[in-house]
Scaffold this active site. Structure first.
Site, PDB file in Angstrom:
ATOM      1  N   PRO A 275       0.786  -1.231   0.083  1.00 44.10           N
ATOM      2  CG  PRO A 275       0.158  -0.984   2.387  1.00 44.10           C
ATOM      3  CD  PRO A 275       0.756  -1.758   1.376  1.00 44.10           C
ATOM      4  CB  CYS A 276       3.258   2.729  -2.207  1.00 39.52           C
ATOM      5  SG  CYS A 276       2.317   2.515  -3.920  1.00 39.52           S
ATOM      6  CG  HIS A 277      -2.824   3.510  -1.110  1.00 39.18           C
ATOM      7  ND1 HIS A 277      -2.638   2.101  -1.520  1.00 39.18           N
ATOM      8  CD2 HIS A 277      -3.741   3.626  -0.343  1.00 39.18           C
ATOM      9  CE1 HIS A 277      -3.265   1.354  -0.760  1.00 39.18           C
ATOM     10  NE2 HIS A 277      -3.952   2.140   0.184  1.00 39.18           N
TER      11      HIS A 277
END
Length: 189
Positions: free
Chosen positions: A146-148
Site C-alpha cells: 500500500p504505497c498509497h
C-alpha cells in the site's frame, strides 16, 4: 540482464478498475507478482517483458491464479474487504525496495497514513526520504503493497503511479472503512 527464475507460468490480465487500467499477474503456484498501472499498450508490453525476463519466460493471458488476485482487488475496491490478503512474490524488487515496501505493509495498516520521512526512519535510514520515495515509485504491486498510504510530511498527497486521483480514492475508501469499523466496534452491548 537477469535470467528468469523459471517458477512455472505467469498468468496475467489487463483489468479496467475504478483506479484505472492495471496489469495483474500471478505465478502459477499462486503468489501475485504485479498489480501495476498501465496507461498504454506499450506499458503493458514493458510489464510483460519484465515478467518474462525476471520471473518466467512463460507469461500467459488469464488463469485461475490471476483470477484470485483479480477477485481480491475487486473486493477491496468495492469495500467488501479491508485489505488485500494475497501471497506475493517480491522478485521484481531490489533488496532496498523490498525492505521499504514490507516495512510499509507491516507497519501502516488499513486507514492509516505515514510519511516518507517516517518510513525512512522505520527502515533505519532517516535521511533517505527521497530514496524511500523512489522505492515506492518502483512498486510493482500497487494497492497490494500500500504505497498509497504514504504522504508528504505536510500531509499533502504526492506522487502515485496511478495518479493523485487514484491515491485520493484509495485513501478515502480506507478512511471510510476505518471509521465504519471503529463505529461498529463501539456500538455493542
Amino acid at each position: 540482464m537477469r535470467r528468469p527464475r523459471l517458477v512455472g507460468d505467469v498468468a496475467y490480465v489487463v483489468e479496467e478498475t475504478v483506479l484505472g487500467r492495471m496489469l495483474l499477474a500471478a505465478r502459477s503456484d499462486g503468489p501475485a507478482v504485479t498489480a501495476a498501472f498501465v496507461a498504454t499498450d506499450a506499458d503493458v508490453d514493458t510489464g510483460l517483458r519484465r515478467l518474462a525476463a525476471t520471473i518466467s519466460p512463460r507469461v500467459l493471458r488469464g488463469g485461475r491464479t490471476v483470477d484470485t488476485l483479480r477477485a481480491a482487488l475487486g473486493a477491496y475496491l468495492d469495500g467488501s474487504t479491508r485489505g488485500l490478503e494475497v501471497d506475493t512474490d517480491l522478485s521484481l524488487l531490489t533488496p532496498f525496495q523490498r525492505q521499504v515496501l514490507t516495512t510499509l505493509r507491516d507497519g501502516t495498516g488499513y486507514g492509516q497514513r505515514t510519511t516518507y520521512g517516517a518510513l525512512a526512519a522505520a527502515v533505519g535510514r532517516p535521511k533517505a526520504a527521497r530514496a524511500v520515495g523512489a522505492a515506492l515509485g518502483a512498486n510493482p504491486l500497487c494497492v497490494v503493497l500500500p504505497c498509497h498510504r504514504v504522504v508528504a510530511g505536510t500531509g499533502r498527497l504526492t506522487g502515485y503511479a496511478g495518479g493523485l486521483a487514484a491515491k485520493e480514492l484509495l485513501l478515502d475508501l480506507e478512511s471510510r472503512g476505518a471509521v465504519t469499523a471503529a463505529s461498529g466496534a463501539s456500538g455493542g452491548a
